[in-house]
Design a protein around this motif. Structure first.
Motif, PDB file in Angstrom:
ATOM      1  N   ASP A   1      35.559  11.805  62.170  1.00  9.24           N
ATOM      2  CA  ASP A   1      36.512  12.259  63.322  1.00  9.24           C
ATOM      3  C   ASP A   1      36.541  13.795  63.499  1.00  9.24           C
ATOM      4  O   ASP A   1      37.233  14.416  64.214  1.00  9.24           O
ATOM      5  CB  ASP A   1      38.074  12.072  63.027  1.00  9.24           C
ATOM      6  CG  ASP A   1      38.307  10.472  62.951  1.00  9.24           C
ATOM      7  OD1 ASP A   1      37.716   9.849  63.901  1.00  9.24           O
ATOM      8  OD2 ASP A   1      39.315  10.143  62.053  1.00  9.24           O
ATOM      9  N   GLY A   2      35.267  14.379  62.760  1.00 12.24           N
ATOM     10  CA  GLY A   2      35.146  15.691  62.858  1.00 12.24           C
ATOM     11  C   GLY A   2      36.371  16.612  62.490  1.00 12.24           C
ATOM     12  O   GLY A   2      36.180  17.773  62.819  1.00 12.24           O
ATOM     13  N   GLN A   3      36.816  16.183  61.352  1.00 10.26           N
ATOM     14  CA  GLN A   3      37.971  17.227  60.779  1.00 10.26           C
ATOM     15  C   GLN A   3      37.251  16.984  59.357  1.00 10.26           C
ATOM     16  O   GLN A   3      37.066  16.390  58.430  1.00 10.26           O
ATOM     17  CB  GLN A   3      39.268  16.109  60.685  1.00 10.26           C
ATOM     18  CG  GLN A   3      39.664  15.659  62.239  1.00 10.26           C
ATOM     19  CD  GLN A   3      40.101  17.069  63.027  1.00 10.26           C
ATOM     20  OE1 GLN A   3      40.543  17.997  62.277  1.00 10.26           O
ATOM     21  NE2 GLN A   3      39.453  17.105  64.195  1.00 10.26           N
ATOM     22  N   ARG A   4      37.726  18.396  59.024  1.00  9.23           N
ATOM     23  CA  ARG A   4      37.592  18.773  57.487  1.00  9.23           C
ATOM     24  C   ARG A   4      38.801  18.176  56.655  1.00  9.23           C
ATOM     25  O   ARG A   4      39.903  18.159  57.101  1.00  9.23           O
ATOM     26  CB  ARG A   4      37.455  20.363  57.582  1.00  9.23           C
ATOM     27  CG  ARG A   4      36.999  20.861  56.148  1.00  9.23           C
ATOM     28  CD  ARG A   4      36.908  22.304  56.081  1.00  9.23           C
ATOM     29  NE  ARG A   4      36.504  22.972  55.074  1.00  9.23           N
ATOM     30  CZ  ARG A   4      37.619  23.406  54.008  1.00  9.23           C
ATOM     31  NH1 ARG A   4      38.784  23.273  54.134  1.00  9.23           N
ATOM     32  NH2 ARG A   4      37.082  24.094  53.016  1.00  9.23           N
ATOM     33  N   LEU A   5      38.190  17.498  55.684  1.00  5.07           N
ATOM     34  CA  LEU A   5      39.149  16.824  54.726  1.00  5.07           C
ATOM     35  C   LEU A   5      39.197  17.332  53.414  1.00  5.07           C
ATOM     36  O   LEU A   5      37.906  17.512  52.904  1.00  5.07           O
ATOM     37  CB  LEU A   5      38.808  15.348  54.622  1.00  5.07           C
ATOM     38  CG  LEU A   5      39.011  14.457  55.884  1.00  5.07           C
ATOM     39  CD1 LEU A   5      38.582  13.045  55.725  1.00  5.07           C
ATOM     40  CD2 LEU A   5      40.295  14.394  56.534  1.00  5.07           C
ATOM     41  N   ARG A   6      40.001  17.335  52.758  1.00  5.16           N
ATOM     42  CA  ARG A   6      40.442  17.687  51.306  1.00  5.16           C
ATOM     43  C   ARG A   6      41.197  16.562  50.479  1.00  5.16           C
ATOM     44  O   ARG A   6      42.249  16.091  50.892  1.00  5.16           O
ATOM     45  CB  ARG A   6      41.358  19.081  51.278  1.00  5.16           C
ATOM     46  CG  ARG A   6      41.439  19.298  49.688  1.00  5.16           C
ATOM     47  CD  ARG A   6      42.263  20.438  49.774  1.00  5.16           C
ATOM     48  NE  ARG A   6      42.578  21.152  48.419  1.00  5.16           N
ATOM     49  CZ  ARG A   6      43.573  20.634  47.653  1.00  5.16           C
ATOM     50  NH1 ARG A   6      44.456  19.803  48.002  1.00  5.16           N
ATOM     51  NH2 ARG A   6      44.213  21.312  46.622  1.00  5.16           N
ATOM     52  N   LEU A   7      40.143  15.644  49.635  1.00  4.64           N
ATOM     53  CA  LEU A   7      40.745  14.501  49.121  1.00  4.64           C
ATOM     54  C   LEU A   7      40.732  14.890  47.431  1.00  4.64           C
ATOM     55  O   LEU A   7      39.799  15.664  47.056  1.00  4.64           O
ATOM     56  CB  LEU A   7      39.980  13.470  49.362  1.00  4.64           C
ATOM     57  CG  LEU A   7      39.950  13.109  51.079  1.00  4.64           C
ATOM     58  CD1 LEU A   7      39.085  12.129  51.420  1.00  4.64           C
ATOM     59  CD2 LEU A   7      41.421  12.788  51.413  1.00  4.64           C
ATOM     60  N   PRO A   8      41.209  14.152  46.628  1.00 10.76           N
ATOM     61  CA  PRO A   8      41.185  14.038  45.331  1.00 10.76           C
ATOM     62  C   PRO A   8      39.593  13.693  45.054  1.00 10.76           C
ATOM     63  O   PRO A   8      39.183  12.657  45.356  1.00 10.76           O
ATOM     64  CB  PRO A   8      42.161  13.175  44.733  1.00 10.76           C
ATOM     65  CG  PRO A   8      43.339  13.082  45.683  1.00 10.76           C
ATOM     66  CD  PRO A   8      42.434  13.255  46.860  1.00 10.76           C
ATOM     67  N   GLY A   9      38.971  14.161  43.993  1.00 11.20           N
ATOM     68  CA  GLY A   9      37.782  13.736  43.436  1.00 11.20           C
ATOM     69  C   GLY A   9      37.732  13.039  42.132  1.00 11.20           C
ATOM     70  O   GLY A   9      38.778  13.057  41.433  1.00 11.20           O
TER      71      GLY A   9
END
Length: 216
Positions: A141-149
């Motif tokens: 979607d062309g969105q920068r994402l921040r997720l748990p790693g």
């Protein structure tokens, strides 16, 4: 028990020296290769780019584990027996979804703490830190994402395909927003080896390394 983490900025194969170091730490295997299946792609044919070079270093046994929302008991049992783990590349969001906070995550964490070496390629590298920061270019979607790693790498962020994707600004942004002590920008065909969270060796194009005390 020392921990061993190998991170690569692109897809396989391993860089030669880091491959030999990784193989030696597995005591001959078996090595689990975790991957997200891709429609129309022959996985076993592709996987030879991992397995054939490692065989030259004495690894004779491999377990191919396709990732999904519902790993089987057999797959979990196979992973528990492995002496090395490779997390392949592909769609980072799917790797994050299938690995983080799952039964597989628990096994990976236990292995890692017990000295089993883990290698991450591209998406596999991105999902390794405490925070999996996915750049716009790697998100449908062309969105920068921040997720748990997976939190195999502590107090650091990682960018992959550093030169190919033009990740300089993204690396600085991630480093600043996450307020980590370290940031690593990894180019294709290059890798780093961290033992006990400390950078021990690099191979290929030198990584871009940011720290709270210096930039090199």
């Amino acid at each position: 028990m020392p921990t061993h983490l190998f991170l690569f900025g692109g897809g396989p194969p391993f860089t030669p020296h880091l491959r030999t170091r990784f193989a030696a730490l597995t005591n001959g295997g078996p090595i689990a290769i975790l991957y997200v299946p891709r429609t129309g792609k022959d996985w076993l044919g592709y996987a030879s780019i991992y397995t054939e070079p490692l065989q030259e270093d004495g690894v004779s046994s491999f377990v191919h584990l396709p990732l999904s929302d519902a790993p089987t008991k057999e797959q979990l049992a196979q992973l528990k027996q492995c002496q090395g783990i490779i997390i392949s590349g592909g769609e980072t969001e799917l790797y994050q979804r299938y690995l983080v906070d799952t039964e597989l995550d628990d096994i990976i964490q236990s292995h890692f703490a017990n000295g089993v070496p883990i290698a991450g390629f591209s998406a596999g590298a991105l999902v390794s830190p405490e925070q999996c920061v996915i750049p716009k270019i790697d998100q449908r979607d062309g969105q920068r994402l921040r997720l748990p790693g997976l939190a195999l790498l502590k107090d650091a962020v990682v960018c992959v395909h550093y030169e190919t994707w033009g990740e300089a600004a993204h690396l600085v942004q991630s480093f600043t927003e996450e307020n980590t002590s370290w940031a690593y920008g990894l180019a294709d065909a290059s890798g780093i080896y961290l033992q006990n969270q400390q950078l021990i060796e690099t191979e290929g194009t030198n990584p871009v390394v940011l720290s709270q005390s210096r930039v090199r």
